[in-house]
Design an enzyme around this catalytic site. Structure first.
Site, PDB file in Angstrom:
ATOM      1  CE1 TYR A  55      28.359  41.608  34.834  1.00 59.96           C
ATOM      2  CE2 TYR A  55      26.231  40.707  33.638  1.00 59.96           C
ATOM      3  CZ  TYR A  55      27.916  40.491  33.833  1.00 59.96           C
ATOM      4  OH  TYR A  55      27.875  39.169  33.349  1.00 59.96           O
ATOM      5  CE  LYS A  66      43.391  39.601  39.966  1.00 61.31           C
ATOM      6  NZ  LYS A  66      44.613  39.047  40.172  1.00 61.31           N
ATOM      7  CG  ASP A  79      43.184  35.559  39.830  1.00 60.99           C
ATOM      8  OD1 ASP A  79      42.851  35.777  41.299  1.00 60.99           O
ATOM      9  OD2 ASP A  79      44.656  36.029  39.583  1.00 60.99           O
ATOM     10  CG  ASP A  96      27.210  35.850  34.630  1.00 60.16           C
ATOM     11  OD1 ASP A  96      26.354  35.286  34.905  1.00 60.16           O
ATOM     12  OD2 ASP A  96      27.254  36.380  33.883  1.00 60.16           O
ATOM     13  CG  ASP A 133      27.830  29.811  33.358  1.00 56.66           C
ATOM     14  OD1 ASP A 133      27.136  30.530  33.395  1.00 56.66           O
ATOM     15  OD2 ASP A 133      27.851  30.462  32.053  1.00 56.66           O
TER      16      ASP A 133
END
Ligand code: NAD
Length: 340
Positions: free
Chosen positions: A132, A178, A211, A235, A239
């Protein structure tokens, strides 16, 4: 001692005005029921609807208004997706005011159908860099690059925040990355978390690839307490965690910096539901509760939380996302009445 706070209110776009007005109604009920609390709401313009008039979604006068306040209650805003258009107001404000910690609690509520009954976790997301950072280019037609900037400084700062929170909760922190693919950037993030962990020997740590974390959040959400991660992963995970506990319409978020806090629902402006008086205002109402907690108005914050839990427990008022047909207004009225 009577306390008085200036609160910037940005209603936003889409369902933003409805859910923000619902939260203001609840905050007014809190003020009426407390002798010592005054909230002065300063309304600022921001969001997609400003672009035609001001050429920006964050007019200068709104930034000036925010600077005169103790905290900001922000409704969701629509972000245009064409390259070159004004960037997200949330992302701009987070960077402008250095609101480096995005804190997103998710827990199972009574009488709300969640994947598991005993979920109580907080996603702590680094809020100022990562994917971002706004560094995105088209190198040549059809070839785009987005820079994922990860610094040791920001990683140490978010790790410190997350460990402090974990130390106050169940003393368990999971860091998500990751690192098998993003070896340099997530290597820096992982090393920072490990460095900070030495100061918190009582906090148990584990880590997951992002993941695997998305899968575990569905399979065993009750095993998470504090989750710390980089911007985009946080983010997405927050959610997901919100839906695992029943609805995105319940999830609130705080954006915290050294000197300022901005509070908003995790969800966006859901334009297709705008003006229909049908969405759940609880996410924004709980954001208002987090704001009072940040301002050290613990009793007032707890009043809102208790009223939300009482209304959900009774189960008579349910918005569509919770399987009912109550309106946004009915939900906020019920919560405000409980407080009064
Ligand atoms: P969204 O969160 O607005 O909506 C996704 C879906 O979630 C909705 O269709 C709806 O089914 C559900 N939902 C959201 N809020 C709800 C509520 N209060 N009650 C019940 N159900 C609810 O996500 P999106 O569709 O990806 O984005 C729409 C716009 O919002 C975009 O312009 C995006 O940029 C913006 N956005 C803004 C913010 C922010 O201001 N912080 C955050 C996310 C998205």
């Amino acid at each position: 001692m009577p306390k008085s706070y200036n609160i910037a209110v940005l209603k936003g776009d889409g369902i933003g005005p409805e859910v923000t007005e619902a939260a203001i109604k609840v905050l007014n009920a809190v003020q009426e029921s407390s002798q010592n609390l005054t909230l002065n709401f300063l309304y600022g313009e921001a969001g997609y609807h400003c672009i035609a008039e001001y050429g920006t979604n964050l007019p200068e006068k709104t930034v000036a208004l925010i600077k005169r306040t103790h905290a900001c209650l922000k409704g969701p805003m629509t972000t245009p997706e064409t390259p070159g258009a004004p960037v997200s107001v949330a992302v701009t404000l987070r960077r402008m005011f250095n609101l480096y910690a995005n804190v997103r609690p998710c827990r199972s509520f009574p009488s709300v159908e969640a994947l598991k009954p005993n979920i109580d976790l907080v996603v702590v997301r680094e809020n100022t860099e990562g994917l971002y950072s706004g560094a995105e280019f088209e190198l040549s037609p059809g070839v785009g690059v987005a820079l994922r900037i990860i610094t040791k400084e920001a990683s140490l700062r978010i790790a410190e925040f997350a460990f402090k929170l974990a130390a106050k909760r169940k003393k368990h922190l999971t860091y998500v990355h990751k690192g098998n693919i993003l070896r340099i950037t997530d290597g820096i993030f992982k090393d920072a978390v490990k460095e900070v962990s030495l100061k918190y020997p009582d906090v148990a740590i584990d880590d997951l690839h992002v993941d695997a974390a998305t899968m575990q959040l569905i399979k065993k959400p009750e095993t998470f307490d504090v989750v710390v991660t980089t911007n985009l992963f946080g983010d997405i995970l927050s959610d997901e965690a919100a839906q695992v506990t029943g609805s995105l319409g319940l999830a609130a978020g705080a954006n915290i910096g050294e000197t300022y806090g901005m509070f908003e629902p995790v969800h966006g402006s859901a334009p297709k539901y705008a003006g229909q008086n049908r969405v759940n205002p609880i996410a924004t109402i709980m954001a208002a509760s987090m704001m009072l907690d940040y301002l050290s108005e613990k009793d007032a914050a707890a009043k809102i939380e208790k009223a939300v839990i009482d209304v959900l427990t009774e189960g008579k008022i349910r918005t569509a996302d919770l399987g009912g047909s109550s309106t946004t207004t009915e939900m906020s009225n019920a919560i405000a009445s409980k407080i009064r």
